[in-house]
Design a protein around this motif. Structure first.
Motif, PDB file in Angstrom:
ATOM      1  N   ARG B  87       0.993  -1.230  -0.010  1.00 51.17           N
ATOM      2  CA  ARG B  87       0.214   0.139   0.044  1.00 51.17           C
ATOM      3  C   ARG B  87       0.853   1.152   0.069  1.00 51.17           C
ATOM      4  O   ARG B  87       0.578   2.266  -0.594  1.00 51.17           O
ATOM      5  N   PHE B  88       1.871   1.240   0.839  1.00 53.08           N
ATOM      6  CA  PHE B  88       3.033   2.355   0.666  1.00 53.08           C
ATOM      7  C   PHE B  88       3.410   2.585  -0.626  1.00 53.08           C
ATOM      8  O   PHE B  88       3.212   3.781  -1.205  1.00 53.08           O
ATOM      9  N   ARG B  91       0.637   4.168  -2.903  1.00 53.72           N
ATOM     10  CA  ARG B  91       0.508   5.564  -2.375  1.00 53.72           C
ATOM     11  C   ARG B  91       1.712   6.408  -2.929  1.00 53.72           C
ATOM     12  O   ARG B  91       1.529   7.619  -3.168  1.00 53.72           O
ATOM     13  N   ARG B  92       2.864   5.984  -2.783  1.00 54.18           N
ATOM     14  CA  ARG B  92       4.161   6.818  -3.081  1.00 54.18           C
ATOM     15  C   ARG B  92       3.875   7.093  -4.867  1.00 54.18           C
ATOM     16  O   ARG B  92       4.167   8.213  -5.021  1.00 54.18           O
TER      17      ARG B  92
END
Lengths: 221, 221
Positions: B87-88, B91-92
């Motif tokens: 998920r990081f 989003r990044r």
């Protein structure tokens, strides 16, 4: 050991520092002159920006993505509220400050006065300063309007929206660009967040060439 | 009925349209000349920007906050991956495209060629066009590098990162600013996402004063 590559007067770095401190995640701070990027730094972050958080062997970039990640890995204390509606509002305000406020205010004031000097890019443009000084009034009024209805910016609990706004405000306060007399509710909000232990490292920042104003670290400003 | 106030060639509006369509959430599209804001529109969104999504009586703004909200309310099909690390990364990349790509490419090409004309702000600056055309090469190469290691931009599943990137790419493709010969992996990725039913409404867009190029809606471009 976790490591945060940062510059002290960057609202995006300060947001991550505040969230790390609030969640009691220890981190070593490393000053990074990202405008003179080394091959090493660009390997850590191809976007060539700060903050970069080294955590568990990986280099994390993009402040909002980092904050969401920290919230997922270390959910206590919670910095996102409990309902989808309230989480929406917190994220909306993060974007408001990191996009709209950043473009209208932070760039015109902080980047003109501080970043240009540090990066050797000449003098501030008076037109930009004037625009920033004008626009911030509307933002303070908007925050005041929100705070008439809520204890914190996004609702009754402190969230990443407050840390995002406070990160921008603390940088601008360092260069005396906040008029604390404009709105009492905004001043009270900032006094509340400034007195948190998470804020201490930010109040201790000393930027060479820019003297910390006496009220900056004063909790009773 | 849900309603999306938008402009057709805005990557932020297109991202929200794609997510709504992928999740099969019906919405009525309303063209909004946000650069001539009416009092009515400013009441819906004090930031004076599009997209604004009217849903259940509330007006939602800030495209990324909207997308996270839709993901929470309508988790199937999932557009955020299953682990915090993945998920990081999704989003990044959303931030990468909405911030870095937007500033370096979209503003220099799309806003110069299209927005200026529509808003009556004069002619494109050739220096901006040149910068945008130069910068996009590096972004395509970076995407190609990611796609050598992954099926989709953020990993092995399609995520909001793909929709964010495709939203920017589809706008630039409309004005013939994508060199599809530069990287085969990027072309394959776009062909894959373009052929999804969620993309249909975007491929049908016709912008007055800007003729849709023949390859734009062609799935076999």
């Amino acid at each position: 050991m976790n490591r945060l590559y940062h510059v002290p007067l960057s609202p995006f770095c300060r947001k991550v520092r505040l969230v790390l401190a609030e969640k009691k995640i220890e981190v070593e701070l490393v000053d990074e002159k990202y405008w003179e990027p080394s091959a090493d730094f660009l390997r850590r972050n191809p976007a060539g920006k700060v903050p970069v958080l080294k955590m568990g062997g990986t280099h994390l970039t993009e402040s909002h993505a980092i904050v969401e990640y920290l919230e997922e890995l270390h959910p206590t204390p919670a910095l996102l509220p409990g309902t989808p509606q309230d989480r929406f509002e917190a994220r909306r305000l993060v974007m408001w400050f990191d996009d709209k406020f950043h473009n209208e205010v932070t760039k015109n004031l902080l980047y003109e006065r501080v970043n240009k000097k540090i990066m050797g890019q000449g003098y501030p443009e008076s037109r930009a300063i004037k625009t920033g000084a004008q626009k911030i009034k509307y933002h303070i009024d908007y925050m005041g309007w929100l705070l008439e209805q809520r204890r914190w910016l996004a609702g009754d609990a402190m969230t990443i929206a407050d840390f995002t706004a406070a990160a921008h405000f603390s940088c601008l306060d360092y260069i005396r660009d906040i008029d604390w007399n404009r709105n009492a509710a905004v001043k009270d909000w900032y006094a509340k967040i400034k007195s948190r232990p998470a804020f201490r490292s930010i109040l201790a920042d000393q930027i060479p060439g820019f003297i910390q104003p006496p009220h900056y670290a004063d909790l009773d400003f």
